[in-house]
Design a protein around this motif. Sequence first.
Motif, mmCIF file in Angstrom:
data_model
loop_
_atom_site.group_PDB
_atom_site.id
_atom_site.type_symbol
_atom_site.label_atom_id
_atom_site.label_comp_id
_atom_site.label_asym_id
_atom_site.label_seq_id
_atom_site.Cartn_x
_atom_site.Cartn_y
_atom_site.Cartn_z
ATOM 1 N N GLU A 136 0.832 -1.208 0.000
ATOM 2 C CA GLU A 136 0.000 0.000 0.000
ATOM 3 C C GLU A 136 0.864 1.255 0.000
ATOM 4 O OE1 GLU A 136 -3.954 -1.802 2.287
ATOM 5 O OE2 GLU A 136 -2.473 -0.637 3.413
ATOM 6 N N ALA A 137 1.993 1.197 0.698
ATOM 7 C CA ALA A 137 2.899 2.352 0.709
ATOM 8 C C ALA A 137 3.441 2.630 -0.686
ATOM 9 C CB ALA A 137 4.048 2.098 1.689
ATOM 10 N N GLN A 138 3.748 1.566 -1.435
ATOM 11 C CA GLN A 138 4.177 1.756 -2.821
ATOM 12 C C GLN A 138 3.065 2.423 -3.636
ATOM 13 O OE1 GLN A 138 5.283 -2.398 -3.692
ATOM 14 N NE2 GLN A 138 7.389 -1.711 -3.980
ATOM 15 N N GLY A 139 1.857 1.917 -3.497
ATOM 16 C CA GLY A 139 0.727 2.472 -4.228
ATOM 17 C C GLY A 139 0.458 3.916 -3.859
ATOM 18 N N ASN A 140 0.511 4.225 -2.574
ATOM 19 C CA ASN A 140 0.269 5.593 -2.125
ATOM 20 C C ASN A 140 1.329 6.557 -2.650
ATOM 21 O OD1 ASN A 140 -2.120 5.151 -0.644
ATOM 22 N ND2 ASN A 140 -0.966 4.454 1.139
ATOM 23 N N LEU A 141 2.572 6.076 -2.744
ATOM 24 C CA LEU A 141 3.632 6.919 -3.291
ATOM 25 C C LEU A 141 3.366 7.227 -4.763
ATOM 26 C CD1 LEU A 141 6.361 8.348 -2.976
ATOM 27 C CD2 LEU A 141 7.467 6.167 -3.548
ATOM 28 N N ILE A 142 2.916 6.217 -5.509
ATOM 29 C CA ILE A 142 2.592 6.431 -6.921
ATOM 30 C C ILE A 142 1.483 7.475 -7.064
ATOM 31 C CG2 ILE A 142 1.622 5.335 -8.992
ATOM 32 C CD1 ILE A 142 3.034 2.723 -8.052
ATOM 33 N N VAL A 143 0.445 7.346 -6.260
ATOM 34 C CA VAL A 143 -0.672 8.300 -6.322
ATOM 35 C C VAL A 143 -0.203 9.699 -5.934
ATOM 36 C CG1 VAL A 143 -2.911 8.912 -5.324
ATOM 37 C CG2 VAL A 143 -2.423 6.531 -5.943
ATOM 38 N N LYS A 144 0.656 9.791 -4.957
ATOM 39 C CA LYS A 144 1.174 11.095 -4.523
ATOM 40 C C LYS A 144 2.007 11.743 -5.620
ATOM 41 C CE LYS A 144 4.064 13.261 -0.945
ATOM 42 N NZ LYS A 144 4.882 13.008 0.288
ATOM 43 N N MET A 145 2.834 10.948 -6.290
ATOM 44 C CA MET A 145 3.709 11.488 -7.322
ATOM 45 C C MET A 145 2.965 11.794 -8.622
ATOM 46 S SD MET A 145 7.243 9.305 -6.884
ATOM 47 C CE MET A 145 8.109 10.443 -7.989
ATOM 48 N N PHE A 146 1.893 11.038 -8.867
ATOM 49 C CA PHE A 146 1.129 11.199 -10.108
ATOM 50 C C PHE A 146 -0.352 11.363 -9.759
ATOM 51 C CE2 PHE A 146 4.922 8.763 -11.156
ATOM 52 C CZ PHE A 146 5.395 9.406 -12.300
ATOM 53 N N PRO A 147 -0.742 12.529 -9.273
ATOM 54 C CA PRO A 147 -2.128 12.714 -8.823
ATOM 55 C C PRO A 147 -3.172 12.602 -9.932
ATOM 56 C CG PRO A 147 -0.925 14.798 -8.832
ATOM 57 C CD PRO A 147 0.087 13.723 -9.042
ATOM 58 N N ASN A 148 -2.746 12.715 -11.175
ATOM 59 C CA ASN A 148 -3.698 12.629 -12.293
ATOM 60 C C ASN A 148 -3.687 11.271 -12.983
ATOM 61 O OD1 ASN A 148 -4.542 15.373 -12.004
ATOM 62 N ND2 ASN A 148 -2.651 16.017 -13.026
ATOM 63 N N GLY A 149 -2.958 10.323 -12.411
ATOM 64 C CA GLY A 149 -2.908 8.987 -13.002
ATOM 65 C C GLY A 149 -1.537 8.657 -13.552
ATOM 66 N N ALA A 150 -1.299 7.360 -13.801
ATOM 67 C CA ALA A 150 -0.005 6.911 -14.302
ATOM 68 C C ALA A 150 -0.137 5.556 -14.983
ATOM 69 C CB ALA A 150 1.002 6.819 -13.155
ATOM 70 N N THR A 151 0.812 5.267 -15.862
ATOM 71 C CA THR A 151 0.946 3.923 -16.439
ATOM 72 C C THR A 151 2.038 3.196 -15.664
ATOM 73 O OG1 THR A 151 2.464 4.825 -18.105
ATOM 74 C CG2 THR A 151 0.138 4.552 -18.730
ATOM 75 N N ILE A 152 1.765 1.955 -15.302
ATOM 76 C CA ILE A 152 2.610 1.249 -14.332
ATOM 77 C C ILE A 152 2.945 -0.155 -14.810
ATOM 78 C CG2 ILE A 152 2.715 0.405 -11.943
ATOM 79 C CD1 ILE A 152 0.138 2.600 -11.805
ATOM 80 N N VAL A 153 4.218 -0.505 -14.705
ATOM 81 C CA VAL A 153 4.664 -1.887 -14.839
ATOM 82 C C VAL A 153 4.820 -2.442 -13.437
ATOM 83 C CG1 VAL A 153 6.624 -3.360 -15.445
ATOM 84 C CG2 VAL A 153 5.784 -1.676 -17.092
ATOM 85 N N ASN A 154 4.225 -3.592 -13.178
ATOM 86 C CA ASN A 154 4.283 -4.194 -11.847
ATOM 87 C C ASN A 154 5.036 -5.519 -11.905
ATOM 88 O OD1 ASN A 154 3.796 -4.800 -9.145
ATOM 89 N ND2 ASN A 154 1.830 -5.772 -9.587
#
Length: 314
Positions: A136-154
């Motif tokens: 969840e911390a990883q996910g929250n960091l992504i949302v914080k850094m990209f508040p308008n959305g992002a494309t993600i490789v997991n």
Amino acid sequence: MRITRRIAIASFMAIALAAPAFAADKPTILVSVPGLTFPFFVHMMNAFKAEAAKQGLETIESDGQVSSPKQTADIEAALAKGVKGIVLSPNEVDAMAPALQEAVDAKVPVVTVDRRVPSVTGILGHIGADNVKGGEAQGNLIVKMFPNGATIVNLQGQSGASPAIDRNKGLHNVLDKAGPNYKIVFEQTAGFDRAKGLSVTEAALAGMSAPPQVINAANDDMALGALEAVKARNLKGIVIIGFDALPETLGKIRDGEITATIEQFPGKQSAMGVDMVAEFIKSGKKPDQQITLLTPAVITKENLNEAERLSEAK
């Protein structure tokens, strides 16, 4: 599943050759990790041994070699030799259950570290990180850094390993609720392995018309492999997030090549696991709570000083 007598004898001989004879005045415990090819587990093994020495315990060391039959054989051999306790990080959740249940049934205290095996009844305790919260911390960091959305490789971890399952669950807990603008454009296991992290990322990038904004990895080895793939294509600006706070990753964060990692304090986990077994051996005292989960922390360039292994970074 019980291992064959041949495997047990072979493993017993290997351990017997590698370990000193039991000291008359010091209880001996088995300390085991999934595989010493992983820097994370080398650190964990060193912490096991250091804390055991502080507690006046002898150790038999087991390298599971990323093989549940091998780790199972090591447990069987150690039980035959009369160890007084077992502290281990299991290779797989389900495959290691029979051997651990056998140890518990033989009245040998077992503490799992980092990876739980919940199907085994009677384990003395478990010390780990809350890997769901770590994901969840990883996910929250992504949302914080990209508040308008992002494309993600997991890049997912080893199939069947509880940290991989929980970290992936935590990541999806956040991103699945964050809205359709957060798109996981590629998702595949890379087995917690650096070389696989490289090859899987190469395959992912080769199949994309545009590079992703984020590469999220369930451990640092895979993140470091992904970094190699990104560099090979001379791509810039991709956020890479790992998990484990390895010294090499901390150095890459300091130098601006990797964005973040998740610290789960493996040395502290390992020491607490040995302490739990030592207390039981010495006094018969069981822990106040069977499961203890440490809360992982996001490590970025801004708070590198909070990382457990920063002094090892080069």
